[in-house]
Scaffold this active site. Structure first.
Site, PDB file in Angstrom:
ATOM      1  N   TYR A 166      -1.303   6.603   9.878  1.00 56.65           N
ATOM      2  CA  TYR A 166      -0.986   5.203   9.551  1.00 56.65           C
ATOM      3  C   TYR A 166      -1.359   4.284  10.721  1.00 56.65           C
ATOM      4  CZ  TYR A 166       2.106   1.375   7.944  1.00 56.65           C
ATOM      5  OH  TYR A 166       2.629   0.174   7.541  1.00 56.65           O
ATOM      6  N   LYS A 170      -4.032   1.283  10.579  1.00 60.08           N
ATOM      7  CA  LYS A 170      -3.576  -0.090  10.797  1.00 60.08           C
ATOM      8  C   LYS A 170      -4.294  -0.740  11.970  1.00 60.08           C
ATOM      9  CE  LYS A 170      -0.658  -0.913   7.502  1.00 60.08           C
ATOM     10  NZ  LYS A 170      -1.186  -1.664   6.339  1.00 60.08           N
TER      11      LYS A 170
HETATM   12  N1  NAD Z   1       7.829  -3.128   5.223  1.00 58.56           N
HETATM   13  C1  NAD Z   1       7.488  -3.175   6.509  1.00 58.56           C
HETATM   14  O1  NAD Z   1       8.329  -3.360   7.412  1.00 58.56           O
HETATM   15  C2  NAD Z   1       6.058  -3.033   6.888  1.00 58.56           C
HETATM   16  C3  NAD Z   1       5.752  -2.939   8.253  1.00 58.56           C
HETATM   17  C4  NAD Z   1       4.422  -2.876   8.630  1.00 58.56           C
HETATM   18  C5  NAD Z   1       3.443  -2.882   7.667  1.00 58.56           C
HETATM   19  N2  NAD Z   1       3.775  -2.925   6.340  1.00 58.56           N
HETATM   20  C6  NAD Z   1       2.672  -2.936   5.366  1.00 58.56           C
HETATM   21  O2  NAD Z   1       2.922  -3.926   4.394  1.00 58.56           O
HETATM   22  C7  NAD Z   1       2.242  -3.548   3.177  1.00 58.56           C
HETATM   23  C8  NAD Z   1       3.196  -3.668   2.004  1.00 58.56           C
HETATM   24  O3  NAD Z   1       4.206  -2.691   2.134  1.00 58.56           O
HETATM   25  P1  NAD Z   1       5.699  -2.838   1.560  1.00 58.56           P
HETATM   26  O4  NAD Z   1       6.592  -2.651   2.726  1.00 58.56           O
HETATM   27  O5  NAD Z   1       5.812  -4.052   0.717  1.00 58.56           O
HETATM   28  O6  NAD Z   1       5.795  -1.482   0.687  1.00 58.56           O
HETATM   29  P2  NAD Z   1       5.946  -1.222  -0.905  1.00 58.56           P
HETATM   30  O7  NAD Z   1       5.930   0.267  -1.077  1.00 58.56           O
HETATM   31  O8  NAD Z   1       7.136  -1.960  -1.416  1.00 58.56           O
HETATM   32  O9  NAD Z   1       4.638  -1.884  -1.520  1.00 58.56           O
HETATM   33  C9  NAD Z   1       3.366  -1.287  -1.418  1.00 58.56           C
HETATM   34  C10 NAD Z   1       2.731  -1.317  -2.790  1.00 58.56           C
HETATM   35  O10 NAD Z   1       1.382  -0.818  -2.694  1.00 58.56           O
HETATM   36  C11 NAD Z   1       1.106  -0.111  -3.894  1.00 58.56           C
HETATM   37  N3  NAD Z   1      -0.026   0.802  -3.693  1.00 58.56           N
HETATM   38  C12 NAD Z   1      -0.027   1.994  -3.043  1.00 58.56           C
HETATM   39  N4  NAD Z   1      -1.248   2.550  -3.091  1.00 58.56           N
HETATM   40  C13 NAD Z   1      -2.043   1.693  -3.787  1.00 58.56           C
HETATM   41  C14 NAD Z   1      -3.420   1.707  -4.151  1.00 58.56           C
HETATM   42  N5  NAD Z   1      -4.205   2.737  -3.818  1.00 58.56           N
HETATM   43  N6  NAD Z   1      -3.916   0.660  -4.878  1.00 58.56           N
HETATM   44  C15 NAD Z   1      -3.116  -0.381  -5.225  1.00 58.56           C
HETATM   45  N7  NAD Z   1      -1.800  -0.432  -4.907  1.00 58.56           N
HETATM   46  C16 NAD Z   1      -1.272   0.588  -4.186  1.00 58.56           C
HETATM   47  C17 NAD Z   1       2.402   0.616  -4.210  1.00 58.56           C
HETATM   48  O11 NAD Z   1       2.471   0.979  -5.586  1.00 58.56           O
HETATM   49  C18 NAD Z   1       3.456  -0.423  -3.804  1.00 58.56           C
HETATM   50  O12 NAD Z   1       3.892  -1.202  -4.900  1.00 58.56           O
HETATM   51  C19 NAD Z   1       1.689  -2.159   3.412  1.00 58.56           C
HETATM   52  O13 NAD Z   1       0.326  -2.251   3.779  1.00 58.56           O
HETATM   53  C20 NAD Z   1       2.501  -1.652   4.586  1.00 58.56           C
HETATM   54  O14 NAD Z   1       1.811  -0.667   5.327  1.00 58.56           O
HETATM   55  C21 NAD Z   1       5.057  -3.002   5.928  1.00 58.56           C
END
Ligand code: NAD
Length: 305
Positions: A166, A170
């Site tokens: 990851y 990233k």
């Molecule tokens: N939540 C945090 O604190 C945090 C921190 C750093 C980065 N992020 C990043 O933010 C982004 C959103 O994450 P989130 O926290 O809302 O998680 P989440 O799991 O709620 O949402 C991610 C969504 O992506 C969808 N997904 C997965 N693989 C896919 C694909 N191949 N094609 C299309 N859709 C796909 C999933 O079905 C899910 O609904 C991600 O890139 C995550 O790495 C989140």
């Protein structure tokens, strides 16, 4: 009051069936954008498919008077990415905004990491963002307008145990952005990266946030930054901003002032050992807008020799 609006604009938000993406999609739609809501409908660590989450969010947007289209293709599939961009253009006539947000986790320490888990995470985050951007970029270029948001993470920027896959993906996105911002500049295509912090399904298994803090880490607190990145008013390209819990801060790669020895003399590892304090001294460190600018700064003193 609402000086930042998206009337007439068409947006694609990937991974918008839940969490952060859902918040972005609903906000852009509420401010006038037509939105393609993409989500594979997977679990946080798998790539199972369900059209339900994207359809649900699109329905919620339409029910509140907005315009939206659901799509359940995978961003990790080049054909799927192309189809998604075509669907957006066919339905809405344009593709102005692309938020690369879809993501999964497959956490394991390196010695337990099967190569397929490393590849899978890179496929969704890094290749997925490339496929989507590659498909949308010609349309943005033709329009001479585009706003692209990439989703990085403190995991890549600073490192998290058990996330070599990851973190690599990233930070790979930051390299992608640094090159892309130069290719987009002359077409008013701006590309920026958000490092979000939000209590979502993805953050739960990491155990990062104590339950009592979850209410303070709503995805909606990240959305204003992403919306600004997506707006006509956005004035930056190539920025990384950490956002969450009401906190917003730019993160940047800097180069220290370093040490210069005469290149005509022999250099030894002992000199490095002795000089490492000065080599790694970050006082007076500076950012560079491009590798070219950095190279010119690095080479200038050599030209004087
Ligand atoms: N939540 C945090 O604190 C945090 C921190 C750093 C980065 N992020 C990043 O933010 C982004 C959103 O994450 P989130 O926290 O809302 O998680 P989440 O799991 O709620 O949402 C991610 C969504 O992506 C969808 N997904 C997965 N693989 C896919 C694909 N191949 N094609 C299309 N859709 C796909 C999933 O079905 C899910 O609904 C991600 O890139 C995550 O790495 C989140």
């Amino acid at each position: 009051m609402e000086s930042i609006r998206f009337d007439g604009r068409a947006a694609i938000v990937t991974g918008a069936g839940a969490g952060l993406g859902k918040s972005y999609a609903k906000f852009l739609a509420a401010r006038g954008a037509r939105v393609l809501v993409n989500d594979l409908g997977s679990g946080y660590a798998d790539q199972e498919r369900s059209a339900g989450p994207a359809a649900q969010v699109a329905r919620e947007i339409v029910d509140s008077g907005g315009r939206a289209l659901a799509n359940s293709d995978s961003v990790a599939d080049w054909e799927g990415a192309r189809r998604m961009v075509q669907e957006c253009r066919q339905a809405f006539g344009r593709v102005d905004i692309l938020i690369n947000n879809a993501g999964i986790l497959r956490d394991r320490s390196l010695l337990k990491m099967p190569p397929e888990d490393f590849q899978m995470v890179l496929s969704v985050h890094l290749l997925g963002a490339f496929y989507m951007t590659r498909a949308a970029f010609p349309i943005m270029k033709e329009q001479a307008y585009g706003r692209i948001v990439l989703t990085t993470s403190t995991s890549g920027l600073f490192g998290v145990f058990g996330q070599t896959n990851y973190s690599a993906a990233k930070l790979g996105l930051v390299g992608f952005m640094n090159a892309l911002k130069q290719e987009g500049a002359r077409y008013d295509i701006l590309v920026n990266a958000v490092a979000p912090l939000a209590a979502t399904r993805l953050s739960q298994p990491t155990g990062f946030f104590p339950p009592e803090m979850e209410a303070l880490l709503r995805p909606e607190l990240v959305t204003p930054l992403v919306a600004w990145f997506c707006s006509e008013q956005c004035s930056v390209s190539g920025d990384i901003v950490q956002a969450g819990g009401g906190y917003f801060a730019k993160v940047q790669i800097l180069e220290g002032r370093g040490v210069r020895w005469d290149p005509r003399q022999e250099l030894t590892p002992e000199m490095i050992a002795e000089g490492y304090g000065r080599i790694s001294d970050m006082r007076g460190a500076r950012p560079f807008a491009s590798a070219n600018e950095q190279m010119q700064a690095a080479l200038a003193p050599l030209k004087e020799k």
